[in-house]
Design a protein around this motif. Structure first.
Motif, PDB file in Angstrom:
ATOM      1  N   HIS A  10      27.351  40.041  29.450  1.00  0.00           N
ATOM      2  CA  HIS A  10      28.272  39.034  30.010  1.00  0.00           C
ATOM      3  C   HIS A  10      28.497  37.881  29.039  1.00  0.00           C
ATOM      4  N   ARG A  13      29.999  34.088  29.845  1.00  0.00           N
ATOM      5  CA  ARG A  13      29.807  33.637  31.227  1.00  0.00           C
ATOM      6  C   ARG A  13      29.211  32.237  31.245  1.00  0.00           C
ATOM      7  N   ASP A  48      29.741  45.834  30.698  1.00  0.00           N
ATOM      8  CA  ASP A  48      29.848  44.386  30.847  1.00  0.00           C
ATOM      9  C   ASP A  48      29.311  43.673  29.615  1.00  0.00           C
ATOM     10  N   ASP A  51      32.095  38.855  29.769  1.00  0.00           N
ATOM     11  CA  ASP A  51      32.212  38.448  31.170  1.00  0.00           C
ATOM     12  C   ASP A  51      33.658  38.409  31.624  1.00  0.00           C
ATOM     13  N   SER A  52      34.574  38.527  30.685  1.00  0.00           N
ATOM     14  CA  SER A  52      35.990  38.398  31.004  1.00  0.00           C
ATOM     15  C   SER A  52      36.788  39.442  30.249  1.00  0.00           C
ATOM     16  N   ALA A  53      37.908  39.849  30.843  1.00  0.00           N
ATOM     17  CA  ALA A  53      38.810  40.773  30.160  1.00  0.00           C
ATOM     18  C   ALA A  53      39.501  40.099  28.984  1.00  0.00           C
ATOM     19  N   THR A  54      39.505  38.766  28.967  1.00  0.00           N
ATOM     20  CA  THR A  54      40.116  38.011  27.868  1.00  0.00           C
ATOM     21  C   THR A  54      39.099  37.008  27.322  1.00  0.00           C
ATOM     22  N   PRO A  55      38.074  37.484  26.631  1.00  0.00           N
ATOM     23  CA  PRO A  55      37.020  36.587  26.147  1.00  0.00           C
ATOM     24  C   PRO A  55      37.519  35.612  25.090  1.00  0.00           C
ATOM     25  N   HIS A  84      33.844  44.062  34.007  1.00  0.00           N
ATOM     26  CA  HIS A  84      34.290  42.762  33.499  1.00  0.00           C
ATOM     27  C   HIS A  84      35.040  42.890  32.185  1.00  0.00           C
ATOM     28  N   ASP A  85      34.805  43.977  31.474  1.00  0.00           N
ATOM     29  CA  ASP A  85      35.443  44.155  30.175  1.00  0.00           C
ATOM     30  C   ASP A  85      36.871  44.667  30.325  1.00  0.00           C
ATOM     31  N   SER A  86      37.679  44.384  29.330  1.00  0.00           N
ATOM     32  CA  SER A  86      38.948  45.087  29.184  1.00  0.00           C
ATOM     33  C   SER A  86      38.665  46.295  28.310  1.00  0.00           C
TER      34      SER A  86
END
Length: 389
Positions: A10, A13, A48, A51-55, A84-86
């Motif tokens: 993550h 995060r 994961d 933590d975001s699809a757009t880190p 959580h990943d793209s």
């Protein structure tokens, strides 16, 4: 062959509004040291990664630095994408990586393993990215172009594991499956991923994971052993106070010529301990707590009958890393869930209406004796003022 099983990094995060990048960098640095110390051949990251699809750029920087450090140990790295990943972004990133680092995000390539050899021969690693039924079922069509009826996590994972078993037939030798899902039998008290719903439709039966010598799972933030072969490593960092009592670490897995030989838990350091302090606000603010928990992340649960003035400001003056404040009045009537309107229905006088309001905002705690006197004085003064008009 020696394998290190980790998951749910993550990267990017936050923890109650605070960045975790520095703490995670410290923990991942310790993980790299363990890989070197234990002569690990393959590092598995079971989804994961971000933590975001757009880190943010800083998240990519930490990933790149960690992968470079792992590569320098001589270990092969195998990552899959999580919910959580793209998958597209992580998969694109994989094209820029050097040999020995594999990012598996394509559901169409599940039956094609990454193969690593040791003195006993090949070990085939089958990576299953996080599978969203509505998206992946259109990719799995039969000869006539018909998509299978896959509507749940259980169904898509069973289909995916069927592809893994087909790949095992085509590639003889020992095998490891890597997946990111919620498996049946998970203890929900160890910290479930926040998007996971508990219920039959989203639970993957343990029997789905039959056949591989080891199954490395991600999605749950606490370590768990569902069987000798099927395990969750959990996240390397605490991401909520609900996880505070759970060890952080990874599984060290050894395969011999016949398959799974042994497993060992390797603990990771906790950069800043998490603690929950419960009691009256003045008790939480005591010199003893201030000295003992000055460097800890603190969740303060204060039990005063009424809400206190600026509790977070006062707490951070004594406990600089207080991250969360909750008001849970001691002895409050938690079973009375009436709305304010419902409480007002039985109120006739102004005194009763005020009492109903206080009970509503104080979780059932009405006016004290002194407050009742003050309310009476104010109401009497209002009556006298109206009489003079």
């Amino acid at each position: 062959m020696r394998i290190l099983h980790t998951s749910d990094w993550h990267i990017g995060r936050t923890f109650h509004g605070h960045s975790t990048l520095a703490a995670l960098a410290e923990v991942l640095g310790a993980l790299v040291d363990q890989v070197r110390e234990h002569d690990v051949d393959v590092v598995i990251v079971a989804g994961d990664v971000f933590d975001s699809a757009t880190p943010a750029a800083s998240a990519y920087t930490l990933l790149d630095e960690t992968l470079l450090a792992l590569h320098e140990t001589g270990a092969t790295v195998i990552m899959t994408s999580g919910n959580h990943d793209s998958a597209a972004r992580l998969g694109f990133h994989s094209r820029l990586l050097r040999d020995g680092i594999h990012v598996l995000t394509d559901p169409l390539a599940i039956a094609t393993p990454v193969t690593v050899h040791d003195v006993h021969g090949p070990v085939h690693f089958f990576g299953i990215p996080y599978l969203e039924p509505a998206i992946v079922r259109q990719h799995w069509t039969d000869a006539e172009g018909n998509a299978p009826a896959l509507r749940t996590q259980a169904q898509v994972m069973q289909h995916a594991m069927g592809l893994v078993r087909e790949g095992m037939v085509a590639h003889q030798g020992r095998s490891v499956a890597v997946a990111h899902c919620f498996a049946a039998g998970v203890d929900a008290t160890v910290g479930l991923e926040r998007e996971v719903r508990q219920g039959g439709l989203d639970m993957v039966p343990l029997a789905s994971f039959d056949r591989p010598d080891y199954v490395a799972l991600g999605h749950i933030h606490g370590r768990q052993q569902l069987s000798e072969r099927v395990r969750y490593s959990g996240a390397p960092l605490h991401y909520s106070f609900g996880e505070q009592h759970k060890e952080r670490g990874s599984w060290l897995v050894d395969l011999d010529a016949d398959g799974l030989a042994s497993t060992q838990w390797l603990s990771l350091p906790v950069p800043r301990a998490l603690v929950t302090l419960t009691g009256a606000l003045d008790e939480i603010l005591s010199d003893q707590n201030a000295a003992a928990h000055a460097d800890d992340w603190v969740c303060a649960v204060y039990t005063d009958p009424v809400t206190q003035h600026e509790p977070m400001r006062r707490l951070r003056e004594r406990l600089p890393f207080c991250a969360l404040v909750q008001h849970q009045p001691e002895g409050a009537d938690a079973g009375d869930e009436r709305s304010y309107a419902q409480r007002l229905r039985g109120a006739v006088t102004d005194t009763e209406r005020i009492e109903a309001f206080l009970e509503h905002v104080r979780s059932g705690q009405g006016a004290t004796e002194r407050e009742t006197e003050l309310i009476r004085e104010v109401l009497d003064e209002r009556v006298r003022a109206e009489a003079l008009v």
